[in-house]
Design an enzyme around this catalytic site. Sequence first.
Site, PDB file in Angstrom:
ATOM      1  N   GLY A  13       7.898  57.206  -0.221  1.00  0.00           N
ATOM      2  CA  GLY A  13       9.326  57.564  -0.697  1.00  0.00           C
ATOM      3  C   GLY A  13       9.003  58.426  -2.066  1.00  0.00           C
ATOM      4  N   VAL A  32      -0.748  65.667  -0.861  1.00  0.00           N
ATOM      5  CA  VAL A  32      -2.044  65.493  -0.347  1.00  0.00           C
ATOM      6  C   VAL A  32      -1.854  63.841  -0.110  1.00  0.00           C
ATOM      7  CG1 VAL A  32      -4.607  65.211  -0.710  1.00  0.00           C
ATOM      8  CG2 VAL A  32      -3.003  67.156  -1.977  1.00  0.00           C
ATOM      9  N   THR A  42       6.572  52.859   2.587  1.00  0.00           N
ATOM     10  CA  THR A  42       7.970  52.768   2.300  1.00  0.00           C
ATOM     11  C   THR A  42       8.645  52.501   3.566  1.00  0.00           C
ATOM     12  OG1 THR A  42       7.984  54.277   0.706  1.00  0.00           O
ATOM     13  CG2 THR A  42       9.736  53.997   1.543  1.00  0.00           C
ATOM     14  N   ALA A  45      10.119  48.705   3.962  1.00  0.00           N
ATOM     15  CA  ALA A  45      11.224  48.233   3.650  1.00  0.00           C
ATOM     16  C   ALA A  45      12.350  47.936   4.535  1.00  0.00           C
ATOM     17  CB  ALA A  45      11.560  49.037   2.401  1.00  0.00           C
ATOM     18  N   GLU A  46      13.086  46.660   4.360  1.00  0.00           N
ATOM     19  CA  GLU A  46      13.850  46.297   5.465  1.00  0.00           C
ATOM     20  C   GLU A  46      15.402  46.404   4.521  1.00  0.00           C
ATOM     21  OE1 GLU A  46      12.714  42.456   6.724  1.00  0.00           O
ATOM     22  OE2 GLU A  46      10.673  43.531   7.531  1.00  0.00           O
ATOM     23  N   GLY A  48      17.334  47.051   1.432  1.00  0.00           N
ATOM     24  CA  GLY A  48      18.148  47.829   1.057  1.00  0.00           C
ATOM     25  C   GLY A  48      17.946  48.587  -0.270  1.00  0.00           C
ATOM     26  N   PHE A 113      23.065  41.202  -2.935  1.00  0.00           N
ATOM     27  CA  PHE A 113      21.669  40.843  -2.780  1.00  0.00           C
ATOM     28  C   PHE A 113      21.327  40.073  -3.930  1.00  0.00           C
ATOM     29  CE2 PHE A 113      17.553  43.330  -1.377  1.00  0.00           C
ATOM     30  CZ  PHE A 113      18.206  43.166  -0.073  1.00  0.00           C
ATOM     31  N   TRP A 151      -5.768  63.524   4.160  1.00  0.00           N
ATOM     32  CA  TRP A 151      -6.840  63.848   2.919  1.00  0.00           C
ATOM     33  C   TRP A 151      -6.905  62.750   2.086  1.00  0.00           C
ATOM     34  CZ3 TRP A 151      -9.501  68.393   1.876  1.00  0.00           C
ATOM     35  CH2 TRP A 151      -9.513  69.470   2.820  1.00  0.00           C
ATOM     36  N   GLN A 233       4.686  39.962  -7.532  1.00  0.00           N
ATOM     37  CA  GLN A 233       5.665  39.257  -6.889  1.00  0.00           C
ATOM     38  C   GLN A 233       5.209  38.656  -5.504  1.00  0.00           C
ATOM     39  OE1 GLN A 233       9.462  41.204  -5.122  1.00  0.00           O
ATOM     40  NE2 GLN A 233      10.406  39.925  -6.676  1.00  0.00           N
ATOM     41  N   HIS A 235       6.370  36.843  -2.046  1.00  0.00           N
ATOM     42  CA  HIS A 235       7.671  36.788  -1.017  1.00  0.00           C
ATOM     43  C   HIS A 235       7.233  35.186  -0.472  1.00  0.00           C
ATOM     44  CE1 HIS A 235      10.886  36.953   1.735  1.00  0.00           C
ATOM     45  NE2 HIS A 235      11.290  38.339   0.783  1.00  0.00           N
ATOM     46  N   LEU A 245       6.738  40.101   6.723  1.00  0.00           N
ATOM     47  CA  LEU A 245       8.124  39.596   5.983  1.00  0.00           C
ATOM     48  C   LEU A 245       9.017  39.062   6.904  1.00  0.00           C
ATOM     49  CD1 LEU A 245       8.890  39.751   3.044  1.00  0.00           C
ATOM     50  CD2 LEU A 245      10.269  41.606   3.734  1.00  0.00           C
ATOM     51  N   GLU A 248      14.797  37.446   3.826  1.00  0.00           N
ATOM     52  CA  GLU A 248      15.440  36.364   3.232  1.00  0.00           C
ATOM     53  C   GLU A 248      16.760  36.087   3.900  1.00  0.00           C
ATOM     54  OE1 GLU A 248      14.130  37.049  -0.985  1.00  0.00           O
ATOM     55  OE2 GLU A 248      16.464  36.785  -1.485  1.00  0.00           O
ATOM     56  N   ARG A 281      12.993  33.837  -5.317  1.00  0.00           N
ATOM     57  CA  ARG A 281      11.707  33.856  -4.639  1.00  0.00           C
ATOM     58  C   ARG A 281      10.438  33.203  -5.315  1.00  0.00           C
ATOM     59  NH1 ARG A 281      11.669  40.267  -3.157  1.00  0.00           N
ATOM     60  NH2 ARG A 281      13.426  40.286  -1.521  1.00  0.00           N
ATOM     61  N   HIS A 346       3.634  40.689  -2.319  1.00  0.00           N
ATOM     62  CA  HIS A 346       4.660  41.732  -1.847  1.00  0.00           C
ATOM     63  C   HIS A 346       4.788  42.674  -2.636  1.00  0.00           C
ATOM     64  CE1 HIS A 346       8.397  42.510   0.325  1.00  0.00           C
ATOM     65  NE2 HIS A 346       9.115  42.429  -0.648  1.00  0.00           N
ATOM     66  N   ARG A 381      10.576  42.066  -9.994  1.00  0.00           N
ATOM     67  CA  ARG A 381      11.605  42.885  -9.474  1.00  0.00           C
ATOM     68  C   ARG A 381      12.608  42.249  -8.656  1.00  0.00           C
ATOM     69  NH1 ARG A 381      12.217  45.628  -4.033  1.00  0.00           N
ATOM     70  NH2 ARG A 381      10.571  44.316  -3.342  1.00  0.00           N
ATOM     71  N   LEU A 382      13.935  42.979  -8.650  1.00  0.00           N
ATOM     72  CA  LEU A 382      14.974  42.531  -7.748  1.00  0.00           C
ATOM     73  C   LEU A 382      14.929  43.288  -6.520  1.00  0.00           C
ATOM     74  CD1 LEU A 382      18.077  42.351 -10.475  1.00  0.00           C
ATOM     75  CD2 LEU A 382      16.409  40.371  -9.473  1.00  0.00           C
TER      76      LEU A 382
HETATM   77  C1  LIG Z   1       7.677  44.476   3.810  1.00  0.00           C
HETATM   78  C2  LIG Z   1       8.486  45.127   2.448  1.00  0.00           C
HETATM   79  C3  LIG Z   1       9.748  45.226   2.419  1.00  0.00           C
HETATM   80  C4  LIG Z   1      10.270  45.814   1.587  1.00  0.00           C
HETATM   81  N1  LIG Z   1      11.659  45.741   0.961  1.00  0.00           N
HETATM   82  C5  LIG Z   1      12.103  46.487   0.198  1.00  0.00           C
HETATM   83  C6  LIG Z   1      13.634  46.454   0.085  1.00  0.00           C
HETATM   84  O1  LIG Z   1      14.426  46.048   0.876  1.00  0.00           O
HETATM   85  N2  LIG Z   1      14.267  47.338  -0.929  1.00  0.00           N
HETATM   86  C7  LIG Z   1      13.374  47.623  -2.008  1.00  0.00           C
HETATM   87  O2  LIG Z   1      13.801  48.358  -2.623  1.00  0.00           O
HETATM   88  N3  LIG Z   1      12.095  47.731  -1.933  1.00  0.00           N
HETATM   89  C8  LIG Z   1      11.495  47.034  -0.937  1.00  0.00           C
HETATM   90  N4  LIG Z   1      10.023  46.950  -0.912  1.00  0.00           N
HETATM   91  C9  LIG Z   1       9.220  47.473  -2.088  1.00  0.00           C
HETATM   92  C10 LIG Z   1       9.242  49.247  -1.466  1.00  0.00           C
HETATM   93  O3  LIG Z   1       9.295  49.502  -0.189  1.00  0.00           O
HETATM   94  C11 LIG Z   1       7.761  49.739  -1.794  1.00  0.00           C
HETATM   95  O4  LIG Z   1       7.623  49.381  -3.269  1.00  0.00           O
HETATM   96  C12 LIG Z   1       8.056  51.227  -1.947  1.00  0.00           C
HETATM   97  O5  LIG Z   1       8.260  51.844  -0.555  1.00  0.00           O
HETATM   98  C13 LIG Z   1       6.404  51.989  -2.381  1.00  0.00           C
HETATM   99  O6  LIG Z   1       6.751  53.162  -2.215  1.00  0.00           O
HETATM  100  P1  LIG Z   1       5.711  54.506  -2.726  1.00  0.00           P
HETATM  101  O7  LIG Z   1       6.180  55.618  -2.506  1.00  0.00           O
HETATM  102  O8  LIG Z   1       5.273  53.802  -4.065  1.00  0.00           O
HETATM  103  O9  LIG Z   1       4.336  53.899  -1.876  1.00  0.00           O
HETATM  104  P2  LIG Z   1       4.177  53.908  -0.260  1.00  0.00           P
HETATM  105  O10 LIG Z   1       5.307  54.228   0.538  1.00  0.00           O
HETATM  106  O11 LIG Z   1       3.352  53.052  -0.051  1.00  0.00           O
HETATM  107  O12 LIG Z   1       3.247  55.154   0.093  1.00  0.00           O
HETATM  108  C14 LIG Z   1       2.076  55.836  -0.551  1.00  0.00           C
HETATM  109  C15 LIG Z   1       1.547  56.908  -0.073  1.00  0.00           C
HETATM  110  O13 LIG Z   1       0.272  57.133  -0.840  1.00  0.00           O
HETATM  111  C16 LIG Z   1      -0.727  57.541  -0.125  1.00  0.00           C
HETATM  112  N5  LIG Z   1      -1.883  57.381  -0.668  1.00  0.00           N
HETATM  113  C17 LIG Z   1      -2.567  56.144  -0.983  1.00  0.00           C
HETATM  114  N6  LIG Z   1      -3.596  56.096  -1.535  1.00  0.00           N
HETATM  115  C18 LIG Z   1      -4.051  57.513  -1.546  1.00  0.00           C
HETATM  116  C19 LIG Z   1      -5.129  58.205  -1.732  1.00  0.00           C
HETATM  117  N7  LIG Z   1      -6.297  57.614  -2.216  1.00  0.00           N
HETATM  118  N8  LIG Z   1      -5.320  59.551  -1.589  1.00  0.00           N
HETATM  119  C20 LIG Z   1      -4.136  60.134  -0.810  1.00  0.00           C
HETATM  120  N9  LIG Z   1      -3.160  59.643  -0.505  1.00  0.00           N
HETATM  121  C21 LIG Z   1      -2.955  58.279  -0.703  1.00  0.00           C
HETATM  122  C22 LIG Z   1      -0.149  56.900   1.139  1.00  0.00           C
HETATM  123  O14 LIG Z   1      -0.894  57.862   2.324  1.00  0.00           O
HETATM  124  C23 LIG Z   1       1.073  56.982   1.337  1.00  0.00           C
HETATM  125  O15 LIG Z   1       1.850  58.186   1.703  1.00  0.00           O
HETATM  126  C24 LIG Z   1       9.691  46.361   0.157  1.00  0.00           C
HETATM  127  C25 LIG Z   1       8.177  46.223   0.610  1.00  0.00           C
HETATM  128  C26 LIG Z   1       7.461  45.642   1.473  1.00  0.00           C
HETATM  129  C27 LIG Z   1       6.079  45.871   1.717  1.00  0.00           C
END
Ligand SMILES: Cc1cc2nc3c(=O)[nH]c(=O)nc-3n(C[C@H](O)[C@H](O)[C@H](O)COP(=O)(O)OP(=O)(O)OC[C@H]3O[C@@H](n4cnc5c(N)ncnc54)[C@H](O)[C@@H]3O)c2cc1C
Lengths: 620, 121, 131, 298
Positions: A13, A32, A42, A45-46, A48, A113, A151, A233, A235, A245, A248, A281, A346, A381-382
């Site tokens: 995301g 990349v 991302t 995430a379930e 919201g 929430f 990559w 955090q 869970h 997961l 909740e 939590r 988590h 984190r909430l």
């Molecule tokens: C099961 C679960 C449920 C969740 N539910 C919620 C929720 O309901 N609401 C909420 O707000 N948050 C929620 N979260 C938290 C939230 O989803 C995550 O914190 C968030 O999605 C992280 O996004 P990100 O873009 O930082 O990383 P990610 O989506 O993990 O993306 C990481 C990216 O980096 C790339 N990458 C990693 N290392 C390298 C590297 N060395 N070289 C190149 N690329 C690399 C990967 O390919 C990937 O594309 C939840 C998390 C989990 C695990």
Amino acid sequence: MYEHDVIVVGAGGAGLRAAIAAHEEGADVALVTKLHPVRSHTGAAEGGINAALREGDDWELHAYDTMKGSDYLGDAPAIDTFAQDAPEEVIQIEHWGMPFSREEDGGVSQRPFGGMSFPRTTYAGAETGHHLLHTMYEQVVKRGIEVYDEWYVTNLAVTDHDDPENRQCHGAVAYEIATGTVEGFWARNGVILATGGLGQAFDHTTNAVANTGDGCAMAYRAGVPMEDMEMIQFHPTTLPSTGVLISEGVRGEGGILYNDEGERFMFEQGYANNDGELASRDVVSRAELTEVNEGRGIEDEYVDLDMRHLGEERILDRLENILHLAEDFEGVDGLDEPMPVKPGQHYAMGGVETDENGETCIDGLYAAGETACVSLHGANRLGGNALPELLVFGARAGHHAAGKDMKTAEIQTGPSARSEPGDVAPPIEPGAVDTGSDDVAADGGERSSSDLRTDGAMVEPKETLEHAVQQERTRVETLLEDDGINHAEVRSNVQQTMTENVNVFREEAGLHQALHDLRQARERYENVAVSDPSRTYNTDLIHTIETRNVLDVAEAITLGALAREEFRGAHWRAEFQQRRDQEWIKHTMLAWNDGDPELYYKPVLLESEHKEYEPKERSY
Amino acid sequence: MAEHYSSFERKGTRWLFQRLTAVFLIGVLAFHFMLLHFVNHAAEITLAGTTARMSQFGYFATMWLFLVTATFHGVNGVYNALINQGLKGTQKQAVKWVLVVASVLLVAQGTRVALAMTNLV
Amino acid sequence: MSQSFNRGTVEDFGRWREFSAGMWAWIFHKFTGWVLVGYLFTHIAVLSTATQGAELYNGTLQGLEALLIVRFLEVGLLAVAVFHILNGLRLLFVDLGVGLESQDKSFYASLVLTGAIVVASIPTFLGGKLV
Amino acid sequence: MSTQIEQETETEESADESVTEPPVESPGDRRRQQKRERASRLDEQRRVEEEVSEDEETVSLKIFRYDPEVEGKEEPRFDDFTVPFHKGMTVLDALIYARDHYDSSLTFRHSCRQAVCGSDALFINGRQRLACKTQIGDLDSGTVRIEPLPHQAVVKDLVVDMEHFYDQMEAVEPYFDADDLPDDELEEQYQSRENREKVKMSTRCIWCGACTSSCNIAAGDNEYLGPAAINKAYRFAMDEREGEQRKQDRLRIVEQEHGVWRCQTQFSCTEVCPKDIPLTEHIQELKREAIKNNLKFW
Ligand SMILES: Cc1cc2nc3c(=O)[nH]c(=O)nc-3n(C[C@H](O)[C@H](O)[C@H](O)COP(=O)(O)OP(=O)(O)OC[C@H]3O[C@@H](n4cnc5c(N)ncnc54)[C@H](O)[C@@H]3O)c2cc1C
Ligand code: HEM
Ligand code: SF4
Ligand code: F3S
Ligand code: FES
């Protein structure tokens, strides 16, 4: 060598939003990523995504809730920026087609929430993250943004000034998984790290196998401070065999937790006499582990979450998804038997220190998403606050990196923002092991013993990048040629000690033990080698490199945990059962510049241009 | 990469005709089978009988339509099956024209035969 | 990726044991369709004798009917036609979006019904005088 | 390439060994010492495992192996592994166990372990499934046979080349593109619940490629968009927020020769989709939609 204005590392995301933002500013941007974008975590995430959208709600309330949730370890400027930008960002993804759940009138639905004083969590069924990720990737396709998928970024190209605040980031080095080529990516304007979580430092996590904290570790070794790494955090309801997961929602609907003796322990053992299963939590996680530690766990491992009494109809109506999860990942039929659950890692509240514009103390290096720590979540984190963070700070980092004129950040970064030096006495010397000649894993400011940084001798972008590429080529070759132990052993040692000692409960002795074990793991890591000789899709090699990162972040987490002598948010210390506001409203910072990580503190900003927050007791 | 909509030719027409002819064929084929195997036993067919039937305009028209629709349906079906197997380029063009020519010949010959079966000519 | 290993088209049908109802239906429909076109061409060819006069026409038809093998082939043709019709009906419903959930059952039903109709018709087809 | 590297390593090793007689312990010695220890530990582990397997339940895996660069793997073969079984174990768990304990060169994609990232669609016991979502206990046969997805070029072991699949997905212009948006930045577009319900299933696709791999038409006709891409098109064509004009463009994409018309309603896509998306139904609906749309113009 590839050339772009902005290089975004990671396409979850945060990365996708950053890339779109940079593209909006007219920059030539490339993503990349080690996984194809839609495979990012991302998608898991379930629940919201929070934003103050409706009449009766406003961003200040959201900010207030977030600050309170953070247990007063969040920085006010970050929190205010976040709450202010979130509504626009959320509506924006609606305009990009996100299939949000809808109200009767066709408007976007919102639900209550935990920790939110207003129902401001928008959602798309129980798969909000999946839709967010896909919607944004689709927009990336629409804009024709270049994606280098599969990559693996192994290192950053940073100049070699002594003071990290003088350093500049000129790009990154990546390894193409399919072919085994190592190439440089020159970023004319900036590199944005968006590599997500670091759950793989623990052996029981809701995070993906790919969440190995690469971004944190790379920035850390390039000299960027890590902030509040101890804030992890856990869970309370994850499936024991996979860490999947269980939302909740099950407890929300009335699901009950039982121990091996059939007791409803949340009440019967007095953990939460009012809220029971619905306590926050951290409380529930601690209760479950206490049960297990005191011998009342089932198979000495988990407790049961029972929802059978809700009746088939209600379960099918509201929790159908949970039935599938329990069935598919644990082989348990939730209609027939209770589901086994235990706490699992988590989310990482801490990470790469950035300001509100996503910038780190190194010029041209940004971080966003779970990798980064602005600090928005503080000590806790909430639910529903991580996804909007990806959008808000992903967008800001993207805009800033692409040269948009933005307000100067209020948050100070880099070692110069320190208020006091740290005092932590680890039982071992943390940081890189003296590597000797066949060094497979060097740095932390000290690139390798034969090639020390010399202040400002290497500043040219191309030269810096070439140098980094050369280093990585050597590293890959050494790993492929050498004979040694399998990284999986090292990784599993790290994960075990972290789960045993740096989990929900943290005691000084345990933290020491963890540091010892990590040291040992580092020593063993000196001898890892990749047994698969192939250049084609060598995952053994990738995982081996990742394990190095897991080691670095695990150590940072443990050092932070040892340093913070109080109980705040997710961080619980046996010896210190109180939140100690006098002393501890400050961030633990770890900077790794000349061989060993150095601890220092930085003040928490409870005041922004809009308002001042008063620390209060956190009770719900 | 799948080709984008480079031409505005709608490819659904053949699909639709395949279904429409199928609907028609269900009836006629069943009728044909009943008439020539059950009502009139196949072994007892003679030109005289055939001519008698074919000289009724309704029957004649039905049979002729049967011929045309079956030809279209069958040949189009074969063509589709070949595309499904990845036939393309000049080969596809060639097959297409062979099939078109074969159909035209079949319908022409069929029409000739049918006319010969009536007492009109 | 020039090096990658392509398992070739053999595997498409080498996996027939793993095919599901819908795939069998497709194969059978294809097969029966082809047989029917083939027959259509042959049929017109045979009927073309009509242009050469009644004798030839009657002779050819009766001559053919006199062969036991032709009788059996006719039963086969019936089977093919009936299946194609029944499955064709099934496909038409599928195209209309009706009964998609029981598409496998309707396929089995077409098979069974085809079998039944064919068995029931054998006396009529094989019966009748051979000469 | 690396087959050579392998040889180099060998020669280097032996040279190394002959020069460094150990008066002082060099890093190399340490390493070799540890390697020896590890080897004996591994043996030990094997032995223990063998003993364990006597009374503990195990599951045997038969896994497709191929690597264009590595001697002995250039010709595809099957390797057998026996791993301990526990309740709730998925095929992915078993694969990870085999990789981490027996052969670290065993290669497969995986990440989320919870059926959302779509990286581990494999051909397991004759059917396209997500390894992480497949309980070993639910498979009836004794051995689990694991192959890469059919109809795709194999890169290595269980990893297939997904490029073509991605191209097909992207060929349907898979992005929301409304005719017009609300003027106010903070105003959402409205969508009825029924309409969301209509597109809901189609939005669940995780790009795993199982469906397209199972389709005989996609196998034969490389240009066929395939069920996943058509479902993507459906997701947008049916979304009322986009508007009539865009819908016309969308229909034009799916009604090209290698679009919806190629589908022969084999249903195998629908059967294997791990997200239970009614693919055939969506394809059929688009066919009808396209026809209706054209009839309007006649
Ligand atoms: C099961 C679960 C449920 C969740 N539910 C919620 C929720 O309901 N609401 C909420 O707000 N948050 C929620 N979260 C938290 C939230 O989803 C995550 O914190 C968030 O999605 C992280 O996004 P990100 O873009 O930082 O990383 P990610 O989506 O993990 O993306 C990481 C990216 O980096 C790339 N990458 C990693 N290392 C390298 C590297 N060395 N070289 C190149 N690329 C690399 C990967 O390919 C990937 O594309 C939840 C998390 C989990 C695990
Ligand atoms: C009597 C009723 C008939 C019905 C209901 C019927 C129905 C159908 C349908 C619906 C299809 C399309 C399948 C698809 O594209 O998915 C089809 C294909 C076909 N039909 Fe028929 N048909 C009938 C008669 C005939 C006849 C008389 C012939 C021979 C001349 C014939 C030959 C074919 C052929 C060759 C195909 C293509 C098969 C393939 O896909 O390879 N059909 N039929
Ligand atoms: S439609 Fe289903 S099977 Fe096909 S790619 Fe999407 S999720 Fe996978
Ligand atoms: S398997 Fe193929 S033929 Fe159609 S119904 Fe599915 S796309
Ligand atoms: S590992 Fe992500 S779908 Fe199976």
